[in-house]
Design a protein around this motif. Structure first.
Motif, mmCIF file in Angstrom:
data_model
loop_
_atom_site.group_PDB
_atom_site.id
_atom_site.type_symbol
_atom_site.label_atom_id
_atom_site.label_comp_id
_atom_site.label_asym_id
_atom_site.label_seq_id
_atom_site.Cartn_x
_atom_site.Cartn_y
_atom_site.Cartn_z
ATOM 1 N N ALA A 91 0.543 -1.103 0.008
ATOM 2 C CA ALA A 91 -0.133 -0.044 0.010
ATOM 3 C C ALA A 91 0.851 1.254 -0.190
ATOM 4 O O ALA A 91 0.540 2.164 -0.842
ATOM 5 N N THR A 92 2.031 1.338 0.786
ATOM 6 C CA THR A 92 2.728 2.394 0.783
ATOM 7 C C THR A 92 3.463 2.500 -0.579
ATOM 8 O O THR A 92 3.561 3.906 -0.737
ATOM 9 N N ALA A 93 4.120 1.606 -0.986
ATOM 10 C CA ALA A 93 4.901 1.771 -2.348
ATOM 11 C C ALA A 93 3.925 2.267 -3.501
ATOM 12 O O ALA A 93 4.159 3.238 -4.272
ATOM 13 N N LEU A 94 2.698 1.689 -3.599
ATOM 14 C CA LEU A 94 1.658 2.095 -4.388
ATOM 15 C C LEU A 94 1.196 3.506 -4.372
ATOM 16 O O LEU A 94 1.020 4.142 -5.257
ATOM 17 N N SER A 95 1.070 3.798 -3.219
ATOM 18 C CA SER A 95 0.624 5.271 -2.694
ATOM 19 C C SER A 95 1.675 6.372 -3.319
ATOM 20 O O SER A 95 1.555 7.322 -3.843
ATOM 21 N N ALA A 96 3.059 5.680 -3.066
ATOM 22 C CA ALA A 96 4.053 6.689 -3.485
ATOM 23 C C ALA A 96 4.172 6.969 -5.076
ATOM 24 O O ALA A 96 4.431 8.155 -5.582
ATOM 25 N N VAL A 97 4.054 5.811 -5.703
ATOM 26 C CA VAL A 97 3.891 5.884 -7.262
ATOM 27 C C VAL A 97 2.903 6.528 -7.568
ATOM 28 O O VAL A 97 3.029 7.454 -8.647
ATOM 29 N N VAL A 98 1.532 6.318 -7.118
ATOM 30 C CA VAL A 98 0.530 7.181 -7.636
ATOM 31 C C VAL A 98 0.358 8.577 -7.371
ATOM 32 O O VAL A 98 0.111 9.384 -8.181
ATOM 33 N N TYR A 99 0.799 8.738 -6.176
ATOM 34 C CA TYR A 99 1.018 10.297 -5.840
ATOM 35 C C TYR A 99 1.819 10.852 -6.603
ATOM 36 O O TYR A 99 1.388 12.104 -7.110
ATOM 37 N N THR A 100 3.102 10.533 -6.890
ATOM 38 C CA THR A 100 4.267 11.076 -7.789
ATOM 39 C C THR A 100 3.641 11.263 -9.148
ATOM 40 O O THR A 100 3.761 12.144 -9.734
ATOM 41 N N GLY A 101 3.039 10.106 -9.568
ATOM 42 C CA GLY A 101 2.682 10.352 -10.865
ATOM 43 C C GLY A 101 1.318 11.283 -11.077
ATOM 44 O O GLY A 101 1.459 11.774 -12.109
ATOM 45 N N LEU A 102 0.669 11.158 -10.277
ATOM 46 C CA LEU A 102 -0.411 12.297 -10.413
ATOM 47 C C LEU A 102 0.137 13.934 -10.221
ATOM 48 O O LEU A 102 -0.151 14.539 -10.965
ATOM 49 N N GLN A 103 1.054 14.046 -9.338
ATOM 50 C CA GLN A 103 1.999 15.277 -9.293
ATOM 51 C C GLN A 103 2.608 15.604 -10.551
ATOM 52 O O GLN A 103 2.274 16.827 -11.166
ATOM 53 N N TRP A 104 3.195 14.639 -11.403
ATOM 54 C CA TRP A 104 3.703 15.028 -12.484
ATOM 55 C C TRP A 104 2.730 15.420 -13.474
ATOM 56 O O TRP A 104 3.294 16.044 -14.525
ATOM 57 N N LEU A 105 1.605 14.799 -13.552
ATOM 58 C CA LEU A 105 0.595 14.994 -14.377
ATOM 59 C C LEU A 105 -0.002 16.248 -14.172
ATOM 60 O O LEU A 105 -0.928 16.664 -14.994
ATOM 61 N N GLY A 106 0.220 17.066 -13.014
ATOM 62 C CA GLY A 106 -0.463 18.272 -12.681
ATOM 63 C C GLY A 106 -1.501 18.409 -11.866
ATOM 64 O O GLY A 106 -1.866 19.498 -11.765
ATOM 65 N N VAL A 107 -1.728 17.294 -11.161
ATOM 66 C CA VAL A 107 -2.794 17.374 -10.291
ATOM 67 C C VAL A 107 -2.390 17.820 -8.860
ATOM 68 O O VAL A 107 -1.226 17.605 -8.537
ATOM 69 N N GLY A 108 -3.146 19.143 -8.274
ATOM 70 C CA GLY A 108 -2.516 19.894 -7.319
ATOM 71 C C GLY A 108 -3.004 19.036 -6.025
ATOM 72 O O GLY A 108 -3.745 17.902 -5.977
ATOM 73 N N GLU A 109 -2.228 19.438 -4.893
ATOM 74 C CA GLU A 109 -2.593 18.868 -3.589
ATOM 75 C C GLU A 109 -3.938 19.206 -3.190
ATOM 76 O O GLU A 109 -4.536 18.522 -2.253
ATOM 77 N N ASP A 110 -4.501 20.162 -3.667
ATOM 78 C CA ASP A 110 -5.859 20.477 -3.267
ATOM 79 C C ASP A 110 -7.029 19.863 -3.821
ATOM 80 O O ASP A 110 -8.245 19.954 -3.444
ATOM 81 N N ASN A 111 -6.454 18.817 -4.994
ATOM 82 C CA ASN A 111 -7.553 18.005 -5.581
ATOM 83 C C ASN A 111 -7.808 16.813 -4.933
ATOM 84 O O ASN A 111 -6.915 16.220 -4.326
ATOM 85 N N VAL A 112 -9.208 16.615 -4.501
ATOM 86 C CA VAL A 112 -9.328 15.554 -3.698
ATOM 87 C C VAL A 112 -8.994 14.170 -4.560
ATOM 88 O O VAL A 112 -8.645 13.038 -3.714
ATOM 89 N N TRP A 113 -9.089 13.992 -5.732
ATOM 90 C CA TRP A 113 -8.828 12.642 -6.365
ATOM 91 C C TRP A 113 -7.472 12.280 -6.163
ATOM 92 O O TRP A 113 -6.867 11.161 -6.378
#
Length: 95
Positions: free
Chosen positions: A36-58
Motif C-alpha cells: 500500500a505504501t509503495a503504490l501510494s508513493a507511485v500514484v501520488y508522484t505520478g499524479l503530481q507529474w501529471l499536474g494534479v495539485g494537492e488541493d484536488n481530492v482525487w
C-alpha cells in the motif's frame, strides 16, 4: 511534504487491511502495508507529474484509498496462491 501524509495514511490503512484479511499465518505482517505504501508513493508522484495539485481530492483518493484497495486485492491473491501451493505440496508429499 504532503506526500508523507499520503504515505502514512496508506501505511496505516494497510495495517488495518492486514488484520481484516484472513490467512495472516500465510504472509508477513509487513506485506500489505508495504504494498500500500509503495503504490501510494507511485500514484501520488505520478499524479503530481501529471499536474494534479494537492488541493484536488482525487489525488488523495487515488493515492491513499486506491493503493489500499489494490494492496488488499494483491494480498488476497497472494494468500489464495499460497493456499493452493500448500495444498499441492501436501498432496504431492502424501500428507
Amino acid at each position: 511534504m504532503y506526500i508523507l501524509l499520503a504515505l502514512i495514511g496508506a501505511c496505516v490503512l494497510g495495517v488495518a487491511a492486514h488484520f481484516l484479511i484472513g490467512g495472516r499465518e500465510l504472509r508477513g505482517v509487513a506485506l500489505t502495508p508495504a504494498i500500500a505504501t509503495a503504490l501510494s508513493a507511485v500514484v501520488y508522484t505520478g499524479l503530481q507529474w501529471l499536474g494534479v495539485g494537492e488541493d484536488n481530492v482525487w489525488l488523495w483518493v487515488a493515492s491513499v484509498l486506491g493503493s489500499v484497495v489494490v494492496a488488499a486485492a494483491l494480498t488476497i491473491a497472494i494468500v489464495a496462491a499460497r493456499t493452493r501451493a500448500d495444498a499441492e505440496n501436501k498432496a504431492a508429499l502424501g500428507i
